[in-house]
Write a protein that holds these residues in place. Structure first.
Motif, PDB file in Angstrom:
ATOM      1  N   GLY A  16      -0.230   3.161  11.242  1.00 50.47           N
ATOM      2  CA  GLY A  16      -0.425   1.749  11.535  1.00 50.47           C
ATOM      3  C   GLY A  16      -1.572   1.097  10.795  1.00 50.47           C
ATOM      4  O   GLY A  16      -2.102   0.088  11.255  1.00 50.47           O
ATOM      5  N   VAL A  17      -1.953   1.650   9.647  1.00 50.37           N
ATOM      6  CA  VAL A  17      -3.030   1.025   8.878  1.00 50.37           C
ATOM      7  C   VAL A  17      -2.512  -0.226   8.188  1.00 50.37           C
ATOM      8  O   VAL A  17      -1.315  -0.372   7.936  1.00 50.37           O
ATOM      9  CB  VAL A  17      -3.662   1.986   7.844  1.00 50.37           C
ATOM     10  CG1 VAL A  17      -4.302   3.162   8.529  1.00 50.37           C
ATOM     11  CG2 VAL A  17      -2.659   2.439   6.819  1.00 50.37           C
ATOM     12  N   ASP A  18      -3.420  -1.125   7.923  1.00 48.87           N
ATOM     13  CA  ASP A  18      -3.076  -2.402   7.318  1.00 48.87           C
ATOM     14  C   ASP A  18      -4.191  -2.804   6.363  1.00 48.87           C
ATOM     15  O   ASP A  18      -5.261  -2.179   6.330  1.00 48.87           O
ATOM     16  CB  ASP A  18      -2.910  -3.454   8.412  1.00 48.87           C
ATOM     17  CG  ASP A  18      -2.067  -4.627   7.974  1.00 48.87           C
ATOM     18  OD1 ASP A  18      -1.618  -4.670   6.816  1.00 48.87           O
ATOM     19  OD2 ASP A  18      -1.848  -5.532   8.802  1.00 48.87           O
ATOM     20  N   GLU A  19      -3.942  -3.852   5.630  1.00 51.75           N
ATOM     21  CA  GLU A  19      -4.929  -4.367   4.683  1.00 51.75           C
ATOM     22  C   GLU A  19      -6.282  -4.528   5.365  1.00 51.75           C
ATOM     23  O   GLU A  19      -6.372  -5.028   6.479  1.00 51.75           O
ATOM     24  CB  GLU A  19      -4.461  -5.710   4.126  1.00 51.75           C
ATOM     25  CG  GLU A  19      -5.339  -6.250   3.037  1.00 51.75           C
ATOM     26  CD  GLU A  19      -4.777  -7.515   2.406  1.00 51.75           C
ATOM     27  OE1 GLU A  19      -5.559  -8.191   1.732  1.00 51.75           O
ATOM     28  OE2 GLU A  19      -3.592  -7.809   2.589  1.00 51.75           O
ATOM     29  N   GLY A  20      -7.320  -4.056   4.691  1.00 47.76           N
ATOM     30  CA  GLY A  20      -8.682  -4.137   5.224  1.00 47.76           C
ATOM     31  C   GLY A  20      -9.136  -2.865   5.929  1.00 47.76           C
ATOM     32  O   GLY A  20     -10.318  -2.687   6.188  1.00 47.76           O
ATOM     33  N   ASP A  21      -8.199  -1.968   6.255  1.00 44.39           N
ATOM     34  CA  ASP A  21      -8.559  -0.715   6.919  1.00 44.39           C
ATOM     35  C   ASP A  21      -9.176   0.254   5.921  1.00 44.39           C
ATOM     36  O   ASP A  21      -8.964   0.152   4.709  1.00 44.39           O
ATOM     37  CB  ASP A  21      -7.337  -0.064   7.571  1.00 44.39           C
ATOM     38  CG  ASP A  21      -6.902  -0.788   8.841  1.00 44.39           C
ATOM     39  OD1 ASP A  21      -7.731  -1.505   9.442  1.00 44.39           O
ATOM     40  OD2 ASP A  21      -5.734  -0.625   9.238  1.00 44.39           O
TER      41      ASP A  21
END
Length: 99
Positions: free
Chosen positions: A18-23
């Motif tokens: 569930g990682v997303d941009e900015g992680d």
């Protein structure tokens, strides 16, 4: 040292973790297991970490992957490539020699 994350591994992180941009994702040496570069140790990862003193960093799709300088000993001069094995449905780590 070079850190590479394949497109398939990136998709796994997005879909399964569930990682997303900015992680940010930190890879680190952990006691136990085995690897081709360090007997008795394996590699782990943790999410939402902020580098204290990054030894190597790469960014892909706005997600930062890094290894702290203090953990570079684990790689013993090798690079790290993070891949996804579709057959086993898991991440794999390979340690190519630097070019």
């Amino acid at each position: 040292m070079k850190l590479e994350v394949t497109d398939q591994a990136l998709s796994w992180f997005k879909e399964e973790v569930g990682v997303d941009e900015g992680d940010q994702i930190k890879f680190f040496a952990q006691y136990g297991g085995d690897s081709p570069v360090q007997s008795g140790f394996s590699i782990g990862f943790s999410l939402h970490e902020t580098p204290i003193k990054s030894g190597v960093t790469t960014e892909k799709d706005g997600i930062t992957f890094f290894v702290e300088e203090a953990d570079l000993w684990y790689f013993d001069g090798y690079d790290l490539t993070i891949e996804y094995d579709e057959e086993k449905q898991e991440l794999t780590f390979s340690y190519p020699e630097p070019e």
